[in-house]
Design a protein around this motif. Structure first.
Motif, PDB file in Angstrom:
ATOM      1  N   TRP A 127       0.836  -1.193   0.000  1.00  0.00           N
ATOM      2  CA  TRP A 127       0.000   0.000   0.000  1.00  0.00           C
ATOM      3  C   TRP A 127       0.879   1.254   0.000  1.00  0.00           C
ATOM      4  O   TRP A 127       1.949   1.263   0.616  1.00  0.00           O
ATOM      5  CB  TRP A 127      -0.864   0.058   1.243  1.00  0.00           C
ATOM      6  N   PRO A 128       0.411   2.310  -0.639  1.00  0.00           N
ATOM      7  CA  PRO A 128       1.126   3.588  -0.492  1.00  0.00           C
ATOM      8  C   PRO A 128       1.088   4.027   0.980  1.00  0.00           C
ATOM      9  O   PRO A 128       0.111   3.778   1.698  1.00  0.00           O
ATOM     10  CB  PRO A 128       0.320   4.556  -1.366  1.00  0.00           C
ATOM     11  N   LYS A 129       2.152   4.678   1.402  1.00  0.00           N
ATOM     12  CA  LYS A 129       2.254   5.129   2.788  1.00  0.00           C
ATOM     13  C   LYS A 129       1.039   5.966   3.186  1.00  0.00           C
ATOM     14  O   LYS A 129       0.501   5.831   4.289  1.00  0.00           O
ATOM     15  CB  LYS A 129       3.537   5.938   2.984  1.00  0.00           C
ATOM     16  N   ARG A 130       0.594   6.796   2.298  1.00  0.00           N
ATOM     17  CA  ARG A 130      -0.560   7.670   2.579  1.00  0.00           C
ATOM     18  C   ARG A 130      -1.822   6.844   2.877  1.00  0.00           C
ATOM     19  O   ARG A 130      -2.604   7.196   3.755  1.00  0.00           O
ATOM     20  CB  ARG A 130      -0.788   8.619   1.393  1.00  0.00           C
ATOM     21  N   GLU A 133      -1.575   5.548   6.392  1.00  0.00           N
ATOM     22  CA  GLU A 133      -1.844   6.652   7.321  1.00  0.00           C
ATOM     23  C   GLU A 133      -3.333   6.972   7.375  1.00  0.00           C
ATOM     24  O   GLU A 133      -3.905   7.156   8.460  1.00  0.00           O
ATOM     25  CB  GLU A 133      -1.060   7.895   6.912  1.00  0.00           C
ATOM     26  N   ASP A 134      -3.975   7.029   6.214  1.00  0.00           N
ATOM     27  CA  ASP A 134      -5.420   7.302   6.166  1.00  0.00           C
ATOM     28  C   ASP A 134      -6.214   6.199   6.848  1.00  0.00           C
ATOM     29  O   ASP A 134      -7.179   6.472   7.569  1.00  0.00           O
ATOM     30  CB  ASP A 134      -5.901   7.455   4.717  1.00  0.00           C
ATOM     31  N   PHE A 135      -5.821   4.952   6.622  1.00  0.00           N
ATOM     32  CA  PHE A 135      -6.500   3.822   7.239  1.00  0.00           C
ATOM     33  C   PHE A 135      -6.437   3.930   8.770  1.00  0.00           C
ATOM     34  O   PHE A 135      -7.452   3.795   9.459  1.00  0.00           O
ATOM     35  CB  PHE A 135      -5.854   2.523   6.751  1.00  0.00           C
ATOM     36  N   GLY A 136      -5.257   4.207   9.299  1.00  0.00           N
ATOM     37  CA  GLY A 136      -5.099   4.372  10.746  1.00  0.00           C
ATOM     38  C   GLY A 136      -5.907   5.546  11.279  1.00  0.00           C
ATOM     39  O   GLY A 136      -6.569   5.450  12.320  1.00  0.00           O
ATOM     40  N   ARG A 137      -5.880   6.657  10.558  1.00  0.00           N
ATOM     41  CA  ARG A 137      -6.614   7.851  10.975  1.00  0.00           C
ATOM     42  C   ARG A 137      -8.117   7.588  10.979  1.00  0.00           C
ATOM     43  O   ARG A 137      -8.820   7.952  11.929  1.00  0.00           O
ATOM     44  CB  ARG A 137      -6.281   9.016  10.039  1.00  0.00           C
TER      45      ARG A 137
END
Length: 147
Positions: A127-130, A133-137
């Motif tokens: 997955w792209p890093k972004r 990050e979005d998934f966690g957020r």
């Protein structure tokens, strides 16, 4: 969001969340057994909170987990019996106790957590890093809304 698509969207969210929870329960069984062969699967989340908080009062932990003090006390008794958790008098209130992981509890938890995080890493490595990050957020936002 368009109201015409909301029911289908919510059904899709419900479906995916149900699948995630089902897989999570299965994973919790596996990880709990890595920590200790006699550990109940729901105790992993309890150990996670104890690992994060260093030391915490039973009443505070029960409030964070949304369970009764009696239920938590029974779970803590089991974890104490396995040598994973200890109770110590609260220095601010001698009537209360603070809970923390024993050195053995920390060691076993950290080893099991490392295994679990490696599995998560494998799942999202492409997955792209972004996106990660979005998934966690978004998961945090969802969980905060539940609380």
């Amino acid at each position: 969001m368009d109201d015409d698509h909301l029911p289908d969207t919510l059904r899709a969210v419900e479906h995916e969340l149900t699948a995630l929870l089902r897989r999570g329960r299965s994973l919790s069984w596996e990880v709990a057994k890595e920590v200790h062969p006699n550990l109940e699967p729901n105790a992993y989340g309890l150990l996670l909170w104890l690992r994060r908080s260093d030391a915490i009062r039973l009443t505070d932990l029960a409030a964070r987990l949304g369970i009764s003090k009696g239920t938590l006390s029974r779970q803590i008794n089991g974890l104490e019996g396995l040598g994973l958790v200890r109770r110590e008098p609260d220095p601010d209130d001698r009537r209360a106790f603070q809970l923390s992981l024993t050195e053995e509890g920390q060691h076993r938890f950290d080893a099991a957590r490392s295994s679990r995080l490696a599995e998560f890493r494998r799942i999202v490595e492409s997955w792209p890093k972004r996106d990660v990050e979005d998934f966690g957020r978004l998961l945090r936002r969802f969980n905060d809304a539940i609380d």
